[in-house]
Design a protein around this motif. Structure first.
Motif, mmCIF file in Angstrom:
data_model
loop_
_atom_site.group_PDB
_atom_site.id
_atom_site.type_symbol
_atom_site.label_atom_id
_atom_site.label_comp_id
_atom_site.label_asym_id
_atom_site.label_seq_id
_atom_site.Cartn_x
_atom_site.Cartn_y
_atom_site.Cartn_z
ATOM 1 N N GLU A 170 0.821 -1.213 0.000
ATOM 2 C CA GLU A 170 0.000 0.000 0.000
ATOM 3 C C GLU A 170 0.853 1.260 0.000
ATOM 4 O OE1 GLU A 170 -3.450 2.163 2.764
ATOM 5 O OE2 GLU A 170 -2.683 0.177 3.298
ATOM 6 N N TYR A 171 1.937 1.236 0.787
ATOM 7 C CA TYR A 171 2.827 2.395 0.876
ATOM 8 C C TYR A 171 3.464 2.701 -0.477
ATOM 9 C CZ TYR A 171 6.859 5.236 2.255
ATOM 10 O OH TYR A 171 7.802 6.230 2.359
ATOM 11 N N LEU A 172 3.914 1.665 -1.179
ATOM 12 C CA LEU A 172 4.585 1.883 -2.460
ATOM 13 C C LEU A 172 3.614 2.390 -3.518
ATOM 14 C CD1 LEU A 172 7.026 -1.161 -2.627
ATOM 15 C CD2 LEU A 172 7.524 1.204 -1.985
ATOM 16 N N ARG A 173 2.360 2.026 -3.415
ATOM 17 C CA ARG A 173 1.367 2.527 -4.373
ATOM 18 C C ARG A 173 1.048 3.998 -4.122
ATOM 19 N NH1 ARG A 173 -3.135 0.268 -3.327
ATOM 20 N NH2 ARG A 173 -2.653 -1.533 -2.030
ATOM 21 N N GLN A 174 1.193 4.439 -2.865
ATOM 22 C CA GLN A 174 0.800 5.805 -2.521
ATOM 23 C C GLN A 174 1.985 6.761 -2.350
ATOM 24 O OE1 GLN A 174 -1.674 5.629 0.969
ATOM 25 N NE2 GLN A 174 -3.285 4.438 -0.029
ATOM 26 N N GLU A 175 3.137 6.223 -1.918
ATOM 27 C CA GLU A 175 4.252 7.096 -1.527
ATOM 28 C C GLU A 175 5.554 6.777 -2.258
ATOM 29 O OE1 GLU A 175 3.693 9.495 0.514
ATOM 30 O OE2 GLU A 175 1.855 8.936 1.553
ATOM 31 N N LEU A 176 5.492 6.114 -3.403
ATOM 32 C CA LEU A 176 6.705 5.694 -4.106
ATOM 33 C C LEU A 176 7.606 6.870 -4.455
ATOM 34 C CD1 LEU A 176 8.372 3.448 -5.382
ATOM 35 C CD2 LEU A 176 6.990 3.675 -7.456
ATOM 36 N N ASN A 177 6.999 8.045 -4.675
ATOM 37 C CA ASN A 177 7.777 9.224 -5.050
ATOM 38 C C ASN A 177 8.745 9.646 -3.958
ATOM 39 O OD1 ASN A 177 5.335 9.980 -3.545
ATOM 40 N ND2 ASN A 177 5.952 12.098 -3.908
ATOM 41 N N LYS A 178 8.540 9.171 -2.724
ATOM 42 C CA LYS A 178 9.451 9.525 -1.630
ATOM 43 C C LYS A 178 10.765 8.746 -1.690
ATOM 44 C CE LYS A 178 5.867 11.047 1.599
ATOM 45 N NZ LYS A 178 5.240 10.864 2.933
ATOM 46 N N LYS A 179 10.812 7.686 -2.485
ATOM 47 C CA LYS A 179 12.029 6.902 -2.717
ATOM 48 C C LYS A 179 12.751 6.538 -1.410
ATOM 49 C CE LYS A 179 11.913 6.861 -7.242
ATOM 50 N NZ LYS A 179 11.789 5.602 -8.005
ATOM 51 N N PRO A 180 12.087 5.834 -0.504
ATOM 52 C CA PRO A 180 12.755 5.491 0.757
ATOM 53 C C PRO A 180 13.820 4.420 0.572
ATOM 54 C CG PRO A 180 10.684 4.316 0.596
ATOM 55 C CD PRO A 180 10.744 5.238 -0.602
ATOM 56 N N VAL A 181 14.786 4.430 1.462
ATOM 57 C CA VAL A 181 15.729 3.319 1.574
ATOM 58 C C VAL A 181 15.089 2.300 2.509
ATOM 59 C CG1 VAL A 181 18.051 2.589 2.243
ATOM 60 C CG2 VAL A 181 17.677 4.877 1.281
ATOM 61 N N ILE A 182 14.984 1.053 2.066
ATOM 62 C CA ILE A 182 14.291 0.026 2.833
ATOM 63 C C ILE A 182 15.296 -0.856 3.571
ATOM 64 C CG2 ILE A 182 12.785 -1.999 2.688
ATOM 65 C CD1 ILE A 182 11.458 -0.731 0.251
ATOM 66 N N TYR A 183 14.998 -1.112 4.837
ATOM 67 C CA TYR A 183 15.775 -2.047 5.647
ATOM 68 C C TYR A 183 14.804 -3.093 6.187
ATOM 69 C CZ TYR A 183 19.182 1.808 5.801
ATOM 70 O OH TYR A 183 20.051 2.818 5.480
ATOM 71 N N ALA A 184 15.127 -4.377 6.014
ATOM 72 C CA ALA A 184 14.167 -5.408 6.403
ATOM 73 C C ALA A 184 14.852 -6.584 7.082
ATOM 74 C CB ALA A 184 13.396 -5.894 5.178
ATOM 75 N N CYS A 185 14.121 -7.166 8.033
ATOM 76 C CA CYS A 185 14.575 -8.393 8.692
ATOM 77 C C CYS A 185 13.337 -9.153 9.140
ATOM 78 C CB CYS A 185 15.479 -8.091 9.889
ATOM 79 S SG CYS A 185 16.180 -9.580 10.649
ATOM 80 N N GLY A 186 13.349 -10.464 8.912
ATOM 81 C CA GLY A 186 12.205 -11.281 9.293
ATOM 82 C C GLY A 186 12.263 -12.622 8.609
ATOM 83 N N PRO A 187 11.138 -13.335 8.549
ATOM 84 C CA PRO A 187 11.103 -14.642 7.895
ATOM 85 C C PRO A 187 11.500 -14.555 6.423
ATOM 86 C CG PRO A 187 9.120 -14.275 9.208
ATOM 87 C CD PRO A 187 9.849 -12.973 9.153
ATOM 88 N N THR A 188 12.036 -15.631 5.897
ATOM 89 C CA THR A 188 12.535 -15.643 4.523
ATOM 90 C C THR A 188 11.461 -15.260 3.513
ATOM 91 O OG1 THR A 188 14.187 -17.319 5.065
ATOM 92 C CG2 THR A 188 13.626 -17.051 2.744
#
Length: 281
Positions: free
Chosen positions: A196-214
């Motif tokens: 949902e965030y990428l559909r609405q806020e993609l223009n903000k071009k965030p750097v993504i950091y992720a950790c969790g299940p494969t």
């Protein structure tokens, strides 16, 4: 509590050491979830967000025989380190039985950590379950340099597993919480929030950091690559040594002609998302 005495100190390339420390606290904070703290000025001065420690309960015991890897969860008061862990087997069950003043043997910090984004870049942290462990330390570091509010999506299976929400909000974080059963926060998967965030806020071009299940990381990586966003993932692996010797934590490389496999302990645990062959995960 006095800082643990260093015994048989071993330093490797001035970046890693072995130390025996004394536990300051070891308390349950959620369902099967524990937080442990101990002090080491040397380890704390070397540690970077995303790195991990190899821990053994006591030099004098062989049960369990091998060390266990734990993310550096946070650093407090400059020399207090914490690990966050969940009871999943005999080793972590024994770890949860340790008390204040008990010694543990620690090797670290190990591995390659997160690349810290610039002060004017927007950042998005995505944690699934115990993936919160290394991302808290990262949030601490980002909070010191970021000009924008840090955004975080945090997902658990159920409300009984939710931990550290109030502590995270204290780090300049705009937090959104999901549970799969809808018992707390938004019902659904944490990746639903990212979609949902990428559909609405993609223009903000965030750097993504992720950790969790494969499976979560695989979906996050695919969405980041499709959206042409920088994305760093912290992987887990079966580690016996933490140094790349046992080769038990190999993952298939995605774009390397020279190296068909990476070792989570040595080349990671943090990777840029395009480095991994997610089809093989």
């Amino acid at each position: 509590m006095t800082e643990g005495k260093i015994t048989d100190l071993a330093v490797y390339d001035n970046k890693m050491l072995e130390e025996t420390v004394l536990i300051e606290f070891n308390r349950q904070i959620g369902k099967d979830t524990w937080l442990m703290g101990f002090r080491s000025a040397d380890l704390a001065s070397l540690a970077k967000p995303g790195q991990f420690l190899m821990i053994h309960l006591d030099r004098n015991t062989k049960d369990p025989l091998l060390r266990r890897p734990f993310s550096i969860h946070r650093i407090q008061d400059r020399n207090q380190l914490m690990i966050l862990y969940k009871i999943v087997g005999k080793g972590t069950l024994l770890l949860s039985s340790l008390k204040e003043g008990d010694p543990i043997s620690v090797i670290g910090p190990l591995g390659n950590g997160f690349t810290i984004s610039g002060p004017h870049e927007r950042t998005l942290l995505i944690a699934g379950g115990m993936g919160i462990a290394p991302l808290f330390f990262l949030a601490q570091a980002l909070n010191k340099v970021q000009k924008h509010t840090i955004k975080m999506f945090l997902g658990f299976s159920t409300s009984q597993e939710v931990v550290l929400v109030d502590q995270l909000k204290g780090l300049n974080i705009d937090l959104s919480l999901t549970t799969e059963d809808g018992s707390l926060g938004i019902k659904g998967l944490v990746t639903d929030l990212l979609d949902e965030y990428l559909r609405q806020e993609l223009n903000k071009k965030p750097v993504i950091y992720a950790c969790g299940p494969t499976l979560m990381l695989k979906k996050v990586a695919q969405m980041a690559i499709t959206s042409n966003l920088r994305c760093y993932v912290s992987l887990e692996g079966y580690m016996a040594c933490g140094l790349g010797i046992c080769q038990g934590c190999a993952v298939k490389a995605g774009n390397s002609k020279d190296k068909p496999y990476y070792y989570v302990c040595q080349d990671g645990p943090v990777f840029s998302s395009e480095m991994i062959d997610w089809r093989a995960m």
